[in-house]
Write an enzyme that holds these catalytic residues in place. Structure first.
Site, PDB file in Angstrom:
ATOM      1  N   LYS A  94     -31.032 -30.159   0.373  1.00 45.74           N
ATOM      2  CA  LYS A  94     -32.016 -29.499  -0.491  1.00 45.74           C
ATOM      3  C   LYS A  94     -33.018 -30.493  -1.069  1.00 45.74           C
ATOM      4  O   LYS A  94     -34.172 -30.157  -1.313  1.00 45.74           O
ATOM      5  CB  LYS A  94     -31.312 -28.742  -1.625  1.00 45.74           C
ATOM      6  N   GLU A 142     -34.799 -21.093  -8.370  1.00 51.14           N
ATOM      7  CA  GLU A 142     -33.625 -20.217  -8.316  1.00 51.14           C
ATOM      8  C   GLU A 142     -32.564 -21.001  -7.559  1.00 51.14           C
ATOM      9  O   GLU A 142     -32.882 -21.863  -6.746  1.00 51.14           O
ATOM     10  CB  GLU A 142     -33.949 -18.906  -7.588  1.00 51.14           C
ATOM     11  N   SER A 171     -24.793 -29.995   6.089  1.00 47.96           N
ATOM     12  CA  SER A 171     -25.871 -29.845   5.105  1.00 47.96           C
ATOM     13  C   SER A 171     -25.498 -30.259   3.684  1.00 47.96           C
ATOM     14  O   SER A 171     -26.383 -30.508   2.865  1.00 47.96           O
ATOM     15  CB  SER A 171     -26.365 -28.395   5.108  1.00 47.96           C
TER      16      SER A 171
END
Ligand SMILES: Cc1ncc(COP(=O)(O)O)c(C=O)c1O
Length: 405
Positions: free
Chosen positions: A98, A120, A386
């Site tokens: 991210k 969010e 990830s």
């Protein structure tokens, strides 16, 4: 379905943000000038060597890139087929992919003179990355998070608060990611003048799906170079999990025009595709949500259905519009893994490789467990790891000890 194949799978979207029949910008009138401003700022930043140079500096020295491409020898031996490589995005600062996208968006926000950032988050990894970069650049940070996710991802809530962010638990709907995104969009409409909305995945109105994909493409670009260095050729297949689809898009995009590369996206099948799940392509149909047209989980009346996944980061009733298009043109194969399959993969990777994955990429590992044994020993398979499992350790610990299910 008879759909024309494009000359390149990498040229989208068109000027209005469409990937075939998907994408676009379905937003309130108040937001339109902001969206157009963002598009202009992004186009200028992309062409500015100073912006690119500054970003590359932070990617190297703050995020810790390039992330390694690691040969998972014991997993490969255990499964007895393809040679499996892990793209180690879990080693990035803040523990997931991210941060690649957040760094890009926060640098854009600074360029646009915005001082207040909203985001969010589902699993909390996007929220943590946003809180981290807001701390680094001295920006106000508000993170919307479904109340259910606040409960199941406590370690990340504490991290965000320590970093100085305000975490707002959202009590509407299923109290998960979709509701957090609704609330963030509401805030944005109200505070347009000073606020930048940092979206965590390849969803939302154009240009978000494109700019998030571009910021995440560093994953696939590095993989291409690293595989060339290690094996002297392209990988034969790629596997990644899909919530909205940003880690997958980042790995896949640089390989879309390499026809020898098989590509697999893995959605969350929750309790199973005929029960509660979060597999928008396998169990949904096209509709409009959060500013774009894409595959969504909907009931017969077109109402958005509740999604479910053991993994907060995959628990979203939609998918990025570019994935919907790649599915319809047949370039990417979309599979799904259940909660139980993900849990088994979580344990297998931990025990065989000494790497505790997040529950999200555990879904990708679950499909690798099926795909790899069917491939020959010279087949090179890359799975995107990830994120790391620290945030999931309390939840998985409870499940394995039989406290909750
Ligand atoms: C570690 C990790 N992987 C994957 C995802 C899913 O998001 P995306 O599909 O955008 O990569 C999340 C979302 O929170 C995450 O935390």
């Amino acid at each position: 379905m008879n759909i024309a194949k494009p000359n390149s799978y990498r040229s989208g979207p068109d000027d209005r943000g469409h990937f075939g029949n998907f994408g676009g910008r379905f937003v309130a009138e108040t937001l339109m000038p902001l969206i157009l401003d963002l598009e202009k700022a992004y186009t200028a930043a992309k062409a500015d060597p100073a912006f690119q140079g500054a970003m590359n500096g932070y990617l190297k020295n703050y995020v810790g890139r390039p992330s390694p491409l690691y040969f998972a020898e014991r997993l490969t031996e255990h499964l007895g087929g393809a040679k499996i490589y892990l793209k180690r995005e879990e080693l990035n600062h803040t523990g997931s992919h991210k941060v690649n996208n957040v760094l890009g968006q926060i640098m854009l926000a600074r360029r646009m003179g915005k001082k207040r950032i909203i985001a969010e988050t589902g699993a909390g990894q996007h929220g943590v990355a946003t809180a981290t970069l807001c701390a680094r650049f001295g920006l106000e940070c508000v993170v919307y998070m479904g109340a259910v996710d606040v409960e199941r991802q406590q370690p990340n809530v504490i991290r965000m608060e320590m970093l100085g962010a305000k975490v707002v638990p959202v009590q509407s709907g299923t109290r998960t990611l979709k509701d957090a995104m609704n609330e963030a969009l509401r805030d944005w409409v109200t505070n347009v003048h000073n606020t930048f909305y940092c979206i965590g995945t390849v969803a939302g109105p154009h240009p978000y799906p494109t700019l998030v994909r571009d910021f995440q493409s560093i994953i696939g670009n590095e993989t291409k170079t690293q595989m060339q260095e290690i094996e002297g050729r392209l990988p034969d297949s790629l596997v990644a999990c899909i919530g909205g689809g940003s880690n997958a898009m980042g790995l896949f995009h640089p390989f879309l025009d390499d026809p020898s590369v098989e590509i697999f996206g893995v959605e969350a099948a929750g309790h199973g595709l005929t029960q509660l799940h979060a597999a928008s392509i396998a169990g949904g149909r096209p509709g409009v949500l959060h500013g774009n047209r894409t595959y969504l989980l909907m009931d017969a009346d077109g109402q958005i259905q509740d999604a479910h996944s053991i993994s907060a980061g995959l628990d979203y009733p939609g998918i990025g519009p570019e994935h919907s298009w790649l599915h319809e043109v047949g370039r990417v194969n979309y599979l799904s893994a259940t909660d139980d399959e993900a849990l088994a993969a979580f344990q297998l990777l931990s025990k065989l490789e000494g790497i505790i994955p997040a529950l999200e990429p555990a879904h990708a590992i679950a499909k690798v467990m099926e795909l790899a044994p069917k491939r020959p020993r010279d087949h090179l398979m890359v799975v995107n790891l990830s994120g790391r499992g620290d945030k999931d350790v309390p939840q998985v610990g409870d499940i394995l000890r039989g406290k909750s299910k």
